[in-house]
Enzyme design. Structure first.
Site, PDB file in Angstrom:
ATOM      1  N   HIS A   1      46.541  49.176 -23.403  1.00  0.00           N
ATOM      2  CA  HIS A   1      46.278  50.591 -23.645  1.00  0.00           C
ATOM      3  C   HIS A   1      45.826  51.294 -22.354  1.00  0.00           C
ATOM      4  O   HIS A   1      44.851  50.892 -21.725  1.00  0.00           O
ATOM      5  CB  HIS A   1      45.190  50.736 -24.710  1.00  0.00           C
TER       6      HIS A   1
ATOM      7  N   ASP B   1      48.806  46.539 -26.876  1.00  0.00           N
ATOM      8  CA  ASP B   1      48.000  47.691 -27.274  1.00  0.00           C
ATOM      9  C   ASP B   1      47.572  47.538 -28.731  1.00  0.00           C
ATOM     10  O   ASP B   1      48.375  47.152 -29.593  1.00  0.00           O
ATOM     11  CB  ASP B   1      48.836  48.964 -27.109  1.00  0.00           C
TER      12      ASP B   1
ATOM     13  N   SER C   1      47.342  58.634 -26.579  1.00  0.00           N
ATOM     14  CA  SER C   1      46.287  57.961 -27.328  1.00  0.00           C
ATOM     15  C   SER C   1      45.802  58.846 -28.477  1.00  0.00           C
ATOM     16  O   SER C   1      46.593  59.251 -29.325  1.00  0.00           O
ATOM     17  CB  SER C   1      45.168  57.565 -26.370  1.00  0.00           C
TER      18      SER C   1
END
Length: 309
Positions: free
Chosen positions: A278, A248, A152
């Protein structure tokens, strides 16, 4: 449509990290996710020493007693939008890599925004890479076998650290980017279809980039290494693995970055996981077969990179 095996209570919790109360709770809770350490892996705290201009950087080093020396190393950067998180939230993943691949893994406790805006987190992670190289002999690391990766926001920081390493002549073998946060300009675009708002939402994304940059994202921002996707020339960067779910928020920017790496002559394996939102792998690794496979693919890519002549 989220597959039944990927449904999780976190999907029904409205999260906006721009809310100070939510952010404060997340700073307490997020580091507890994935905090279990594999048996047989020793974890030590290390510090990149402070200088006249920079504070010290806290690190976690994971290794097995009998690992090969000199051997490979992974510098791993945690996620959390640059506004929450800590190195210890990656205990499970980092200790797994150390146990199964027999390499040194170093996690970075970089400074968080908005208290510490750009370039604090980036500088901390880059200094950790330099520390790993400068101390390679004492750490039992082959400086030609150092991988930089992250998930991320950590994946986005990893990508910019790799770019800076290339520009400054610091060798990096491979970059392992797990649904990386690569482009602040995503926050300028109209909100995506509702299928892309699970767990990490457009509102959180706008806040996180604003917090990290120290101001709202702009179409033009010439500060170096603020966002990996802003770099015009990707020539010469090390090979990459990029994995992201098709639900995502970062999926379009990750696909685009993989395309640009390939066009620049960099080998890049792209894995787009159907039905994945995500962070789903962090929640469901070991319980959902697709997420176990996703994490295994990351490990396989890392293993291949560290074993190539």
């Amino acid at each position: 449509m989220i597959p039944s095996e990927l449904r999780h209570p976190a999907l029904y919790v409205p999260l906006n990290f721009g809310n100070a109360a939510v952010r404060a709770i997340a700073r307490q809770v997020v580091p507890l996710i994935g905090a279990t350490i594999r048996p047989g892996v020793r974890v030590e705290r290390c510090t990149v020493p402070a200088t006249a201009t920079d504070p010290g950087v806290n690190l976690l080093a994971y290794q097995t007693v009998g690992r090969r020396r000199p051997g490979g190393a992974l510098l791993w950067i945690h996620g959390g939008g640059t506004v929450v998180g800590a190195a210890r939230q990656e205990n499970a993943w980092c200790s797994r890599v150390a146990a199964e691949l027999g390499v040194l893994v170093v996690g970075v406790d970089y400074r968080l925004a908005p208290e510490n805006p750009y370039p604090a987190a980036h500088d901390d992670c880059y200094r950790a890479l330099r520390w790993l190289h400068d101390n390679a002999s004492d750490l039992g690391v082959d400086p030609e076998l150092i991988v930089v990766g992250g998930e991320s926001a950590g994946g986005g920081l990893a990508a910019t650290v790799v770019q800076r390493a290339h520009d400054t002549g610091v060798p990096v073998r491979f970059q392992l980017l797990e649904y990386p946060m690569l482009d602040d300009r995503t926050a300028l675009r109209p909100d995506p279809h509702e299928s892309s708002v699970y767990t990490w939402t457009p509102a959180s994304n706008r806040f996180a980039w604003t917090a990290y940059l120290g101001r709202p994202p702009q179409k033009r921002d010439d500060r170096p290494y603020i966002a990996a996707a802003r770099r015009a020339d990707l020539t010469g960067l090390p090979p990459a693995w990029i994995g992201v779910g098709d639900l995502d928020l970062f999926c379009p920017e990750d696909i685009e970055y993989a395309r640009r790496l390939r066009e620049a002559g960099t080998a890049c394996e792209l894995r787009v996981e159907p039905g994945m939102y995500h962070g789903a792998d962090a929640l469901l690794d070991g319980r959902a077969p697709s997420m176990t496979a996703f994490r295994t693919a990351m490990l396989d890519a890392l293993s291949a990179a560290l074993s190539e002549p």
